[in-house]
Write an enzyme that holds these catalytic residues in place. Structure first.
Site, mmCIF file in Angstrom:
data_model
loop_
_atom_site.group_PDB
_atom_site.id
_atom_site.type_symbol
_atom_site.label_atom_id
_atom_site.label_comp_id
_atom_site.label_asym_id
_atom_site.label_seq_id
_atom_site.Cartn_x
_atom_site.Cartn_y
_atom_site.Cartn_z
ATOM 1 N N ARG A 88 0.854 -1.193 0.000
ATOM 2 C CA ARG A 88 0.000 0.000 0.000
ATOM 3 C C ARG A 88 0.887 1.240 0.000
ATOM 4 O O ARG A 88 1.842 1.326 0.776
ATOM 5 C CB ARG A 88 -0.899 -0.017 1.237
ATOM 6 C CG ARG A 88 -1.833 1.184 1.419
ATOM 7 C CD ARG A 88 -2.623 0.949 2.689
ATOM 8 N NE ARG A 88 -3.634 1.945 2.981
ATOM 9 C CZ ARG A 88 -3.633 2.739 4.046
ATOM 10 N NH1 ARG A 88 -2.612 2.685 4.902
ATOM 11 N NH2 ARG A 88 -4.609 3.590 4.260
ATOM 12 N N GLU A 104 -9.133 7.488 5.773
ATOM 13 C CA GLU A 104 -9.822 7.656 7.060
ATOM 14 C C GLU A 104 -10.828 8.801 7.000
ATOM 15 O O GLU A 104 -10.729 9.798 7.716
ATOM 16 C CB GLU A 104 -8.803 7.850 8.191
ATOM 17 C CG GLU A 104 -7.911 6.628 8.388
ATOM 18 C CD GLU A 104 -7.005 6.719 9.590
ATOM 19 O OE1 GLU A 104 -6.636 5.664 10.131
ATOM 20 O OE2 GLU A 104 -6.661 7.847 10.004
ATOM 21 N N GLU A 154 -5.307 -0.795 7.934
ATOM 22 C CA GLU A 154 -4.236 -0.301 8.805
ATOM 23 C C GLU A 154 -4.375 -0.977 10.159
ATOM 24 O O GLU A 154 -5.472 -1.003 10.732
ATOM 25 C CB GLU A 154 -4.312 1.222 9.002
ATOM 26 C CG GLU A 154 -3.865 2.043 7.826
ATOM 27 C CD GLU A 154 -3.795 3.525 8.166
ATOM 28 O OE1 GLU A 154 -3.546 3.859 9.352
ATOM 29 O OE2 GLU A 154 -4.016 4.338 7.258
#
Length: 492
Positions: free
Chosen positions: A233, A332, A434
């Site tokens: 990523r 996020e 994450e």
């Protein structure tokens, strides 16, 4: 008296113990007085996430919702604990906790009959007092009646403080729920992922860091590919070289550096998840600032720019022969992106910007899976609020991405409940995109979700020595073995 033998076989004894434990849990829940039964719950992962005693280093704060309605009535549960250096909760802790509220909101005790006291510190700021009991404290945060960004911070002696930012939105915002025909699988093949975000790598190497396996210098991307990982990523910022950007004058994590890293990823035989921060700097629940070049755009121009920028980045990777295999539209984004235009308090505009990003991807590659990524992996109410409102407004995507850091995002039990509920509600794959600790357990939770909809994980920046895959000198260490085992188990 005759001796009564319950079982002489180990497996029978284990089964009976499980029955007794289940009965105990049922009785415990039946007599639980607080309205929220999380307060009375016993963790499935007790032996993993808790220790009887230890040396505390930080206060842990979980806010089970961080988006509330500013109507003077909305509220959410807060969970407090103290943790040791490994992230485990200390059950015997009885620390006194100071709770600071900066903004329009207040806290009360969540357990009936208990109360908080208030005091004023040496700087004249008022705070609430509470004391941990058996290592925990449960509070209720109450929203005020005006929209605000409220900082909740919990402190104890010299420990690292815990904090959350709670955003309260206008009471007249239309809250929506998706229609049945909007809940549908993506239709794309989503491959299983055991990934690593290694976006810091060029900066580490710029400082002279090298990596070794058995004394031989190797590309760390290649090392990961040989030890259980199949995805990398990479985050990308719009203009990180700006004075107030992520990497002033250097441009780390800009397009040029991302193209270089993408080449290394593909040369190592790995797939690429591209994480687009629509900002010059970090984008997360506390900050989602526009790139400097986009600051003065009207909303229509901003939508067009999001679409065109996204398409340009995707096309640049494809033109180099290193296409992304999956793309995140934002990082996020439970409080939105590109503030103030795309703040969660303006859900129609947020949906418009997300659809523009998706359109930019589809413009280049219709088959590319798109992820929507939220923080707060154990906060089910927050995740459902966001996905309901965005799906109902026509935002289409293929994968749900979640961050999970237990110091802020709840227990492993919270994570398991949330992920199971999300895949049941929305029929889409979910990825813990994450995480850092409880590595084995996170994989077990994800890959055992119903209908095989737990499709992956991506560990956050494991190539520094604190990542426990390499030592301070860059040598592969024992922690890498776990990922070999995870890859062999889950990437079949």
């Amino acid at each position: 008296m005759p001796q009564v033998v319950i079982s002489t076989k180990p497996e029978e004894g284990t089964m009976i113990r499980h029955i007794f434990i289940s009965i105990f849990f049922i009785i415990l829940l039946a007599f639980c007085k607080p309205a929220d039964r999380r307060i009375c719950g016993v963790s499935e992962f007790e032996d993993v996430i808790k220790v009887d005693s230890g040396w505390p280093v930080a206060v842990m704060l979980t806010a089970y919702r961080t988006t509330l309605v500013a109507d003077g009535k909305d509220k959410t549960l807060l969970r407090l604990a103290v943790i040791d250096s490994t992230g485990r909760e200390i059950q015997s802790a009885s620390n006194k906790i100071r709770i600071y509220i900066d903004g329009d909101g207040r806290v009360t005790a969540a357990i009936p009959g208990e109360k908080l006291s208030t005091e004023t510190d040496t700087s004249g700021i008022e705070y609430f007092n509470y004391q941990l009991k058996d290592g925990l404290a449960w509070l209720t945060f109450h929203a005020g009646d005006r929209p605000d960004k409220i900082k909740v911070e919990v402190r104890s002696e010299s420990l690292w403080a815990g904090s959350h930012e709670i955003h309260t939105i206008p009471a007249d915002v239309e809250l929506m729920h998706p229609m049945a025909d909007q809940i549908k699988p993506s239709g794309k093949v989503i491959e299983r992922m055991i990934g690593a975000d290694i976006s810091f790598l060029p900066q580490f190497e710029d400082r002279g860091r090298k990596y070794y396996e058995k004394g031989v210098e190797k590309d760390p991307v290649k090392i990961l590919s040989e030890h259980g990982f199949n995805y990398i990523r990479l985050r990308i910022f719009v203009n990180p070289e700006n004075v107030k950007g992520y990497s002033p004058g250097r441009g780390f994590c800009g397009l040029d550096h991302t193209l270089q890293m993408a080449q290394r990823v593909k040369d190592a035989g790995l797939k690429l998840l591209l994480n687009i921060h629509y900002s010059d700097y970090w984008a997360d629940p506390q900050q989602q600032n526009k790139p400097a070049e986009w600051a003065s755009l009207d909303f229509g121009s901003l939508e067009d720019t999001v679409k065109n920028y996204t398409a340009r980045v995707i096309r640049a990777l494809e033109s180099q022969g290193t296409p992304a295999d999956m793309v995140q539209i934002g990082n996020e984004i439970n409080h939105g992106l590109l503030w103030p235009d795309g703040h969660i308090s303006k859900p129609d505009q947020l949906a418009g910007l997300l659809k523009a990003g998706v359109e930019g991807v589809r413009k280049v590659d219709e088959s590319m899976p798109v992820m929507m990524h939220l923080a707060l992996g154990g906060q089910n109410e927050e995740a459902v609020f966001w996905f309901d409102n965005m799906i109902a407004r026509g935002v289409e995507f293929d994968v749900m991405g979640i961050s999970y850091y237990p110091r802020w995002h709840g227990t492993l039990d919270d994570l398991k409940y949330n992920l199971a509920d999300l895949v049941k509600r929305y029929k889409k794959p979910v990825n813990v995109v994450e995480y850092a600790i409880f590595r084995k357990e996170v994989h077990q939770i994800v890959f055992k979700l119903p209908d095989n909809l737990g499709q992956g994980t991506c560990i956050w920046e494991p190539i520094g020595y604190r990542g426990k895959l390499f030592d301070r000198d860059g040598n592969v260490i024992e922690g890498m073995r776990l990922f070999e085992e995870l890859g062999a188990t889950y990437l079949k």
